[in-house]
Design a protein around this motif. Structure first.
Motif, PDB file in Angstrom:
ATOM      1  N   ALA A 148       1.100  -1.010  -0.052  1.00  0.00           N
ATOM      2  CA  ALA A 148      -0.075   0.065  -0.161  1.00  0.00           C
ATOM      3  C   ALA A 148       0.496   1.353   0.041  1.00  0.00           C
ATOM      4  O   ALA A 148       0.608   2.227  -0.822  1.00  0.00           O
ATOM      5  N   LEU A 149       2.060   0.925   0.672  1.00  0.00           N
ATOM      6  CA  LEU A 149       2.651   2.254   0.464  1.00  0.00           C
ATOM      7  C   LEU A 149       3.592   2.443  -0.487  1.00  0.00           C
ATOM      8  O   LEU A 149       3.963   3.864  -1.253  1.00  0.00           O
ATOM      9  N   PHE A 150       3.972   1.289  -1.089  1.00  0.00           N
ATOM     10  CA  PHE A 150       4.781   1.854  -2.197  1.00  0.00           C
ATOM     11  C   PHE A 150       3.432   2.149  -3.257  1.00  0.00           C
ATOM     12  O   PHE A 150       4.335   3.249  -4.411  1.00  0.00           O
ATOM     13  N   GLY A 151       2.193   1.618  -3.372  1.00  0.00           N
ATOM     14  CA  GLY A 151       1.159   2.248  -4.184  1.00  0.00           C
ATOM     15  C   GLY A 151       0.972   3.787  -3.906  1.00  0.00           C
ATOM     16  O   GLY A 151       0.582   4.476  -5.122  1.00  0.00           O
ATOM     17  N   LEU A 152       1.296   4.492  -3.124  1.00  0.00           N
ATOM     18  CA  LEU A 152       1.371   6.026  -3.195  1.00  0.00           C
ATOM     19  C   LEU A 152       2.808   6.537  -2.979  1.00  0.00           C
ATOM     20  O   LEU A 152       2.121   7.218  -4.530  1.00  0.00           O
ATOM     21  N   PHE A 159       8.769 -17.839   6.532  1.00  0.00           N
ATOM     22  CA  PHE A 159       7.982 -16.216   6.596  1.00  0.00           C
ATOM     23  C   PHE A 159       9.028 -15.062   6.122  1.00  0.00           C
ATOM     24  O   PHE A 159      10.253 -14.538   5.185  1.00  0.00           O
ATOM     25  N   SER A 160       8.273 -14.671   5.461  1.00  0.00           N
ATOM     26  CA  SER A 160       8.519 -13.321   4.511  1.00  0.00           C
ATOM     27  C   SER A 160       7.570 -12.015   4.844  1.00  0.00           C
ATOM     28  O   SER A 160       6.665 -12.642   4.812  1.00  0.00           O
ATOM     29  N   ILE A 161       8.392 -10.835   4.584  1.00  0.00           N
ATOM     30  CA  ILE A 161       7.927  -9.418   5.342  1.00  0.00           C
ATOM     31  C   ILE A 161       7.650  -8.660   3.993  1.00  0.00           C
ATOM     32  O   ILE A 161       8.293  -9.502   2.397  1.00  0.00           O
ATOM     33  N   SER A 162       6.807  -7.836   3.324  1.00  0.00           N
ATOM     34  CA  SER A 162       6.500  -6.882   2.941  1.00  0.00           C
ATOM     35  C   SER A 162       7.904  -5.912   3.026  1.00  0.00           C
ATOM     36  O   SER A 162       7.205  -4.390   2.755  1.00  0.00           O
ATOM     37  N   GLY A 163       8.625  -5.932   3.311  1.00  0.00           N
ATOM     38  CA  GLY A 163       9.542  -5.178   3.035  1.00  0.00           C
ATOM     39  C   GLY A 163       9.420  -3.940   4.080  1.00  0.00           C
ATOM     40  O   GLY A 163       8.597  -3.463   4.378  1.00  0.00           O
ATOM     41  N   THR A 164      10.925  -2.805   3.903  1.00  0.00           N
ATOM     42  CA  THR A 164      10.720  -2.031   4.466  1.00  0.00           C
ATOM     43  C   THR A 164      10.113  -1.138   3.375  1.00  0.00           C
ATOM     44  O   THR A 164      10.124  -1.014   2.681  1.00  0.00           O
ATOM     45  N   ASN A 165      10.032   0.133   4.022  1.00  0.00           N
ATOM     46  CA  ASN A 165       8.767   1.035   3.353  1.00  0.00           C
ATOM     47  C   ASN A 165       9.666   2.651   3.083  1.00  0.00           C
ATOM     48  O   ASN A 165      10.877   2.651   3.335  1.00  0.00           O
TER      49      ASN A 165
END
Length: 318
Positions: free
Chosen positions: A184-188, A310-316
């Protein structure tokens, strides 16, 4: 002798000069009060605290293995060997709605596309995301309002989740989950780029704005290549937000004046509200979005059932 000209009171006329033409000032754009982005911020923080309560590390492991048990008790973190980001276990995140292809497709738990956006792997992950959310989201909500930014945030997050779950199915590591608001943040960020392009006429320092924005986007996408970071969520969210920006964040072109703001008798040259290329961008972006979402969902539900790690949607975004 000719006739005397009619009497005219020049002095009286000089006292009352004709009124000046009505003054006109282009109204300033409305600034919205930002409440939805802070609400997203609060929801993410509350859910992380609840995930730590539900995790209850001392209830499953030796108290000495839990990080900061003597200070946090039930809210202590999993060992570094399991979660280096200071957070809960994979088991807890899965129960709360982490993204996992087996559960999304095999168990028809499509709600995980959205719930994973509000979960975080640890304190470090949460702080990076929330700093970015406030830094980018509040400004966008002030300019475009809660409705447009709410749609942009949720549909960008869904786009990131969709590409992420497709990537999880192709991953070499079985049973991998993904969490985080990065899509969502990369969408912004993507929407900021398309907004700059479609509203090009209203910007003064166009090249400087475009260069700085591309630099920020490039740096944040590069972070996605770090270990345990799901860059597919970043890319999916960015692409969804980029095309959504052409649809949701279109503004009237420079010089357009709404007739209700023009004083009576004031001559203002009328201009069309939008330029032709803004309409072209809008239609093309809408078509690409619909095709992209439809293709991704078809590929997910018609393709092979997948084989959780385990995978996370990254730092932002910075």
């Amino acid at each position: 002798m000719g006739k005397r000209p009619p009497y005219s009171n020049d002095i009286e006329a000089a006292r009352y000069p004709p009124p000046p033409p009505p003054s006109y000032h282009i109204p300033q754009s409305t600034q919205w009060f930002s409440w939805l982005v802070p609400l997203f911020f609060l929801a993410n923080v509350v859910l992380f605290v609840y995930s730590m309560y539900l995790n209850d590390c001392p209830g499953y492991l030796n108290e000495n293995d839990c990080l900061y048990y003597h200070y946090l008790g039930r809210y202590s973190f999993q060992p570094f060997s399991e979660n280096p980001l200071l957070g809960p276990s994979v088991r807890t995140l899965r129960v709360m709605g982490a993204l996992e292809k087996d559960l999304v497709v095999g168990e028809n738990e499509a709600w995980r596309f959205l719930t994973c956006m509000f979960l975080h792997a640890g304190v470090i992950h949460l702080l990076a995301n929330m700093f970015s959310l406030l830094f980018i989201g509040v400004r966008l909500e002030n300019e475009f309002g809660f409705f447009k930014i709410g749609l942009l945030y949720m549909f960008s997050g869904f786009g990131g989740s969709l590409l992420s779950v497709l990537h999880l199915g192709d991953s070499a590591a079985p049973n991998t989950i993904s969490v985080g608001a990065s899509g969502a943040l990369f969408g912004l960020l993507g929407a900021m780029l398309s907004e700059l392009l479609t509203n090009w006429t209203i910007y003064l320092n166009k090249c400087a704005a475009l260069t700085s924005l591309l630099l920020i986007i490039g740096l944040n996408l590069a972070v996605g290549f770090l270990p345990h970071v799901d860059n597919s969520a970043h890319i999916g969210g960015f692409l969804a937000g980029y095309f959504l920006g052409f649809v949701l964040l279109i503004r009237p072109q420079y010089g357009y004046v709404n007739r209700k703001y023009v004083p009576p008798g004031y001559n203002v040259k009328r201009k069309s509200k939008y330029k032709w290329y803004q309409y072209v961008f809008l239609v093309l972006a809408l078509i690409i979005l619909l095709i992209g979402y439809a293709y991704g969902l078809a590929l997910l539900y018609i393709g092979k059932p997948p084989d959780v790690m385990f995978s996370i949607s990254g730092t932002n975004p910075i």
